[in-house]
Design a protein around this motif. Structure first.
Motif, PDB file in Angstrom:
ATOM      1  N   GLN A  40      -8.870  -0.414  -0.627  1.00 59.64           N
ATOM      2  CA  GLN A  40      -9.351  -1.863  -0.101  1.00 59.64           C
ATOM      3  C   GLN A  40     -10.767  -1.880   0.091  1.00 59.64           C
ATOM      4  N   SER A  97       0.790  -1.255  -0.039  1.00 56.07           N
ATOM      5  CA  SER A  97      -0.131  -0.054  -0.004  1.00 56.07           C
ATOM      6  C   SER A  97       0.877   1.004  -0.044  1.00 56.07           C
ATOM      7  N   ASP A 114      -5.768  -1.642  -4.695  1.00 51.66           N
ATOM      8  CA  ASP A 114      -5.351  -2.199  -3.604  1.00 51.66           C
ATOM      9  C   ASP A 114      -6.026  -3.333  -3.029  1.00 51.66           C
ATOM     10  N   GLU A 115      -5.434  -4.554  -2.994  1.00 51.25           N
ATOM     11  CA  GLU A 115      -6.303  -5.592  -2.597  1.00 51.25           C
ATOM     12  C   GLU A 115      -7.806  -5.542  -2.784  1.00 51.25           C
TER      13      GLU A 115
HETATM   14 MG   LIG Z   1      -2.055  -2.768   2.267  1.00 55.01          MG
END
Ligand SMILES: [Mg+2]
Ligand SMILES: Nc1ncnc2c1ncn2[C@@H]1O[C@H](COP(=O)(O)OP(=O)(O)O)[C@@H](O)[C@H]1O
Length: 285
Positions: free
Chosen positions: A121, A77, A198-199
């Protein structure tokens, strides 16, 4: 074994391939200035005495999906935040469209960010706005389009992600998977040249993860662009990647075409990419 010792061990003794990649990355850095839409050169970042990124070199491939895979807490991140200019490097550079982000003026940097779509996320939706207004937000903020023009784009993007019927729902009325899809629709409305995830798979069950991977590929096919996905999920990486970078303890220890990475004989890469296999050089520390 301390973190420092294990890193020395990793790079200097048992895994010559790791050093080779770094040498390649260094050679590539001499070709800087606009070869790729996003280029990371010798990026260092510490928080206090904790070094998170320790000399990252990486060019993201245009019109390809690049996955950065690494265990949690390894700096994924933090890397993405540097790419979009939300964090400033301690040393090194991030070049976007051939320019160092931090040699730009604040105004240029904010113009540059409009060329990014970012999916954090949790989808990062505004809780007080319904799904439609969330997706319309970047267009209302950054363009002078009429509400009719906005409606056409927002409707199209919501249909793309399968949320055409959910436009009046509030974020807290929809599932985690739907929030991610809404965040994805919002990330695409400005027709970004670079999309960062991000993920995207975090908190989703395997079926929804697979559907989201398919959606990412479908949208990439349709819109092209430089897609960067960070994840710790090997199956996600396997499904969507054209290129794979392996990030470990703040360093890029492997980078290359996905097919090669998944067929690599290198013990470190093999261990990294074989889900659940604990035997190998990569320790838990
Ligand atoms: Mg992360
Ligand atoms: N703003 C910050 N201040 C202090 N430490 C941070 C900050 N952001 C990230 N970190 C630390 O940096 C490390 C890497 O974080 P992160 O990039 O979020 O990992 P991940 O690979 O899981 O995304 C973690 O140990 C995290 O606690």
């Amino acid at each position: 074994m301390s973190a420092h010792e294990s890193t020395a061990h990793l790079t200097d003794v048992r895994f010559p391939g790791v050093g080779d990649h770094r040498a390649n990355a260094e050679a590539a850095s001499h070709n800087y200035r606009g070869q790729h839409s996003v280029e990371v050169h010798d990026l260092y970042k510490a928080f206090g005495s904790f070094e998170v990124l320790r000399g990252l070199n990486l060019n993201f491939m245009d019109d390809a999906v690049t996955t950065i895979l690494g265990p949690s807490g390894t700096g994924k991140s933090v890397l993405l935040k540097h790419v979009v200019g939300l964090l400033e490097p301690d040393a090194g550079e991030v070049g976007v469209f051939g320019r160092d982000i931090w040699s730009m003026s604040e105004r240029e940097r904010s113009e540059m960010r409009k060329r990014f779509g970012v999916l954090f996320q949790d989808g990062a939706l505004f809780g007080s706005m319904n799904i439609y207004d969330n997706v319309a937000f970047p267009l209302r903020k950054n363009t002078d389009m009429s509400e009719d023009e906005i409606r056409e784009i927002v409707t199209r993007r919501l249909n793309d992600v399968g949320l055409g019927a959910a436009d009046t729902k509030a974020p807290n009325e929809i599932s985690g998977g739907m929030k991610k899809r809404a965040g994805f629709a919002r990330a695409l409305v400005m027709e970004p040249e670079i999309v960062l995830f991000d993920e995207p798979d975090s908190g989703l069950d395997p079926v929804r993860t697979r559907l989201l991977c398919e959606l990412i590929l479908q949208m990439h096919e349709q819109h092209k662009g430089t897609y960067v996905v960070v994840t710790h999920d090997i199956e996600t990486a396997r499904k969507i990647s054209d290129y794979i970078g392996l990030l470990w303890k703040g360093e890029l220890v492997h980078f290359g075409p996905a097919a090669e990475a998944f067929e690599s004989d290198e013990p470190f890469v093999r261990q990294f990419l074989s889900s659940g296999e604990s035997a190998g050089p990569l320790g838990m520390d």
